[in-house]
Design an enzyme around this catalytic site. Structure first.
Site, mmCIF file in Angstrom:
data_model
loop_
_atom_site.group_PDB
_atom_site.id
_atom_site.type_symbol
_atom_site.label_atom_id
_atom_site.label_comp_id
_atom_site.label_asym_id
_atom_site.label_seq_id
_atom_site.Cartn_x
_atom_site.Cartn_y
_atom_site.Cartn_z
ATOM 1 N N CYS A 486 -3.025 -0.872 4.034
ATOM 2 C CA CYS A 486 -3.697 -1.132 4.311
ATOM 3 C C CYS A 486 -4.272 -1.160 2.882
ATOM 4 C CB CYS A 486 -5.789 -0.482 4.220
ATOM 5 S SG CYS A 486 -5.497 0.969 2.452
ATOM 6 N N CYS A 487 -4.470 -1.926 2.081
ATOM 7 C CA CYS A 487 -4.194 -2.811 0.707
ATOM 8 C C CYS A 487 -6.118 -1.695 0.243
ATOM 9 C CB CYS A 487 -4.230 -3.631 -0.143
ATOM 10 S SG CYS A 487 -5.430 -4.866 -0.186
ATOM 11 N N ALA A 488 -5.703 -2.405 -1.724
ATOM 12 C CA ALA A 488 -7.183 -1.805 -2.438
ATOM 13 C C ALA A 488 -8.326 -2.141 -1.116
ATOM 14 C CB ALA A 488 -7.042 -2.332 -3.892
ATOM 15 N N PHE A 650 -5.193 3.180 -6.136
ATOM 16 C CA PHE A 650 -5.177 2.646 -5.383
ATOM 17 C C PHE A 650 -3.790 3.263 -6.023
ATOM 18 C CE2 PHE A 650 -6.115 1.774 -1.734
ATOM 19 C CZ PHE A 650 -4.891 0.873 -0.734
#
Length: 750
Positions: A486-488, A650
């Protein structure tokens, strides 16, 4: 706490299985090599012409014997690596390398302490006052005799360090040594001191180990019975490896001098005697007491139980039950794999498993009493019985006694199981109700039942499981999921077959959009994505391969049709109703009314401002995560656009969440696909929960690095929680300086 300890012990037990898996091969090489190079065996069977000295087969067998011995001689190192791999959560290859390094560092440190203290003399000899067997050669290093325990200490410790530090971030000047590169470094430092510590404490530990072994060995045949009962009783919990391994591989199982060397552990003693079999009259039954009894109940006893279950099966189900029981029985007899039979007892009738535990435990004791000394590598099947019993001769192993004792146990199992099954109507294979499938149960069934109970016990957990389950369905099932990240704001999934992905089902989980890039699928959830990712990973780890393989398509045909229509529409108009946001819905109000209030959002960067629809990313351009604008930076500084609070930063530093004092929730996402840079090029100056003023520095950027390694440095500055009556109005389109107005958030009367 109890469940946590149990879980750790289960993982430890599983980690033992990797090094244990090599033992059958090593035992086979050693068994064949030592048996067919034994002069007595060759002369007895008149095989001098084939296996005599200087023949090709003799040379090959000598090599096989040497290879098998090498594996057993280096088991501590093998366990260090195997346990580290088994206990590491991710990046297991790094953990393995670190374990090798730590193992050598620890033993070299011990060696240095032994030399400093005068226990190893300048010429390399051992001082006369040192107790025999306490110092040995470990991979060419003179060190304390720690045996497999030394390897386990390294494996568990390195795995703990690895799981703690493999994602560590160091200051920029030291960033090269961060992440996985830091693990072997910290392992070296830690195990330098562990080696020094072991020099002082291991003699005391060794005395304790001898005392523990004495509890079993000192109680004679009763101790053997106790060992057998405990080992079999731990089978359902998967903790039997933790229990028996010290008896097989360490001084807990006894020590003996073989061929001039002090050997620790029952299995090691047997194989040391096997390698020196020409000088051994009879293998030690005190050493083999921990496994010789297995041949009795695995080759004879459990097949008797299987026959009893077959005889008690309903006539209409006998054929099906017979085929299942036959395959399970053959596996038990030939390989010693008892799980299909034993777990069926446990699952349908725990009382039968209790009988098995007592009978199996007594088999260990009977073998000890009768001086049966048949060794094994993994389990008591016919293959090991032939290699390490029959082939070695009755004079050395007393293997012939296994047969009459085995026949008695066959009858005991058969009559006891038959009586109990009929007396209490146990639903063993073939006796199930008519609406129940005839099957053999395994550990997976036990785990599934436990998981079902855990889910029922917690409504919150059930909710999480349902969300993860639906996401898994939408992605085509666990078997179709190759990687989860996942990213932010988005869940990044790599799938095997993109055609199995059901966009409509994924959107039903609360996703604001789904983006396809070949085998890559990006599901837009917003800032809560990290929790969703973690829950999904836990869910995927708990389900078996067959879950939801085809459900996404078969059970959601209508949804699939909807997805096709949406995809067709998006090909002609990137701003369809599917990708509309709250700000789009406010468009009609903006055409006819004046805003009741306006909040100005300033640019966090100096660069070129543009409409969000120009973002070089489908999810951002389609406003799936919210509305706003983009800024392509020309200077490497990101500042607070307004007075407000940093909500989150993040892990990979490329994005942060922000809430203005006026209540506007935002995300500043520096660049496109910059999550893959794993924090490189970003220097964050703030932390979650910190209040900042407009113009305060949030992060510094290495723009040259980002431009060279990211698809784009264009930065979306978006509002993530717009209401239905709010709309974004771009103020600056073109060059802009940090702190200048970028866009307005207009609020209209509902």
């Amino acid at each position: 706490m109890k469940d946590k300890i149990f879980g750790v012990l289960q993982r430890v037990g599983r980690s033992f299985m990797l090094p244990i898996a090599i033992l059958p091969v090593a035992g086979l090489l050693l068994g064949l090599g030592s048996s067919f190079t034994n002069t007595t065996t060759i002369e007895t069977y008149g095989l001098q012409w084939l296996l005599g000295d200087k023949t090709i087969l003799h040379a090959l067998l000598v090599i096989m014997n040497a290879v098998g011995s090498a594996i057993f001689d280096n088991l501590p190192l093998i366990f260090a690596v195997g346990v580290a791999i088994g206990m590491a959560k991710k990046e297991k290859e790094v953990s393995a390398l670190s374990a090798v390094i730590a193992y050598f560092v620890m033993n070299v440190s011990i060696n240095a302490m032994l030399k400093i203290s005068g226990k190893i003399l300048a010429d390399g000899s051992i001082a006369k006052d040192v107790l025999d067997g306490t110092i040995t050669s470990v991979c060419g290093i003179q060190s304390l005799q720690m045996g497999v325990f030394g390897g386990i200490i390294v494996g568990l410790g390195v795995a703990a360090l690895h799981n703690r530090f493999y994602k560590i971030e160091l200051p920029n000047a030291l960033s090269f040594f961060g992440g996985t590169r830091f693990v072997p470094i910290i392992s070296t430092v830690v195990y330098l001191f562990v080696g020094i510590l072991m020099y002082f404490i291991w003699p005391t530990v060794q005395n304790g180990i001898y005392a523990l072994g004495g509890v079993v060995t000192g109680t004679g045949y009763f101790g053997t019975l106790l060992f057998g009962i405990i080992k079999r009783a731990l089978i359902p919990f998967g903790l039997h490896h933790v229990f028996y391994m010290p008896f097989w591989q360490t001084a807990v199982g006894g020590t003996m001098e073989v061929a001039g060397h002090m050997v620790e552990g029952g299995q090691n003693i047997f194989f040391a005697q096997l390698a020196d079999s020409a000088n051994i009259a009879h293998f030690s039954a005190d050493a083999t007491r921990y496994f010789s009894g297995e041949f009795i109940f695995m080759i004879f006893g459990l097949p008797g139980a299987a026959l009893a279950m077959y005889k008690c099966a309903k006539p209409e189900k006998k054929k099906q039950a017979g085929s299942l029981l036959l395959s399970a029985t053959l596996a038990c007899m030939f390989t010693g794999i008892t799980e299909p039979l034993e777990f069926s007892f446990l699952f349908v009738a725990p009382a039968l498993f209790a009988v098995q535990v007592v009978l199996a435990g007594s088999a260990y004791m009977i073998a000890h009493i009768l001086n049966i000394a048949v060794g094994l590598t993994f389990s008591g099947g016919l293959l090991d019985f032939f290699l390490f019993g029959i082939l070695q001769g009755n004079e050395k192993t007393s293997w012939l006694l296994v047969i009459p004792v085995g026949i008695v146990y066959f009858l005991l199992y058969y009559f006891i199981f038959s009586f109990l099954i009929k007396k209490f109507d146990f639903k063993t294979p073939g006796r199930e109700d008519d609406d129940t499938e005839t099957k053999l149960y395994t550990k997976a069934d036990v785990n599934a039942r436990k998981a079902a109970k855990d889910t029922k016990a917690s409504d919150d957990k059930a909710t999480v499981d349902e969300l993860s389950q639906t996401i898994s369905r939408g992605l085509g099932g666990k078997a179709n999921i190759s990687d989860v990240d996942c990213c932010a704001t988005r869940l990044r999934i790599t799938v095997i077959d993109p055609d199995k992905v059901n966009d409509a089902l994924l959107k039903s989980t609360g996703a604001s959009g789904v983006v396809h890039k070949g085998q890559g699928v990006q599901i837009i959830y917003g800032p809560r994505v990290t929790v969703i990712k973690s829950d999904l990973e836990d869910y995927l780890a708990s389900v078996t391969e067959e879950h939801f393989e085809d459900d996404a398509v078969e059970n959601n045909t209508a949804d699939a049709d909807e997805v096709k229509n949406e995809n067709a529409a998006s090909a002609t108009d990137s701003k369809t109703e599917d990708s509309s946001t709250a700000s789009d819905k406010a468009q009609e109000a903006a055409d006819t009314k004046e805003p009741t209030s306006t909040v100005i959002i300033s640019s966090p960067m100096t660069g070129i401002a543009a409409d969000l629809s120009t973002a070089p990313d489908e999810a951002f351009a389609g406003k799936m995560m919210g509305d706003g604008a983009v800024v392509t930076p020309e200077e490497g500084v990101v500042v607070a656009p307004e007075d407000g609070t940093v909500l989150f930063v993040f892990d990979t530093k490329h994005a942060l969440g922000f809430t203005t004092d006026s209540g506007i929730g935002m995300i500043i996402h520096v660049g496109i696909d910059t999550v893959k840079l794993e924090g490189k090029g970003f220097d964050v100056q703030v932390e979650a929960g910190q209040h900042v003023n407009k113009g305060d520095v949030l992060m510094k950027l290495d723009l040259d690095y980002l431009k060279a390694n990211a698809p784009s440095v264009t930065t979306p500055v978006i509002c993530t929680e717009l209401k239905d009556n709010q709309k974004i109005r771009l103020i600056t389109d073109g060059p802009i300086k940090a702190g200048e107005p970028l866009y307005a958030v207009d609020t209209y009367e509902k």
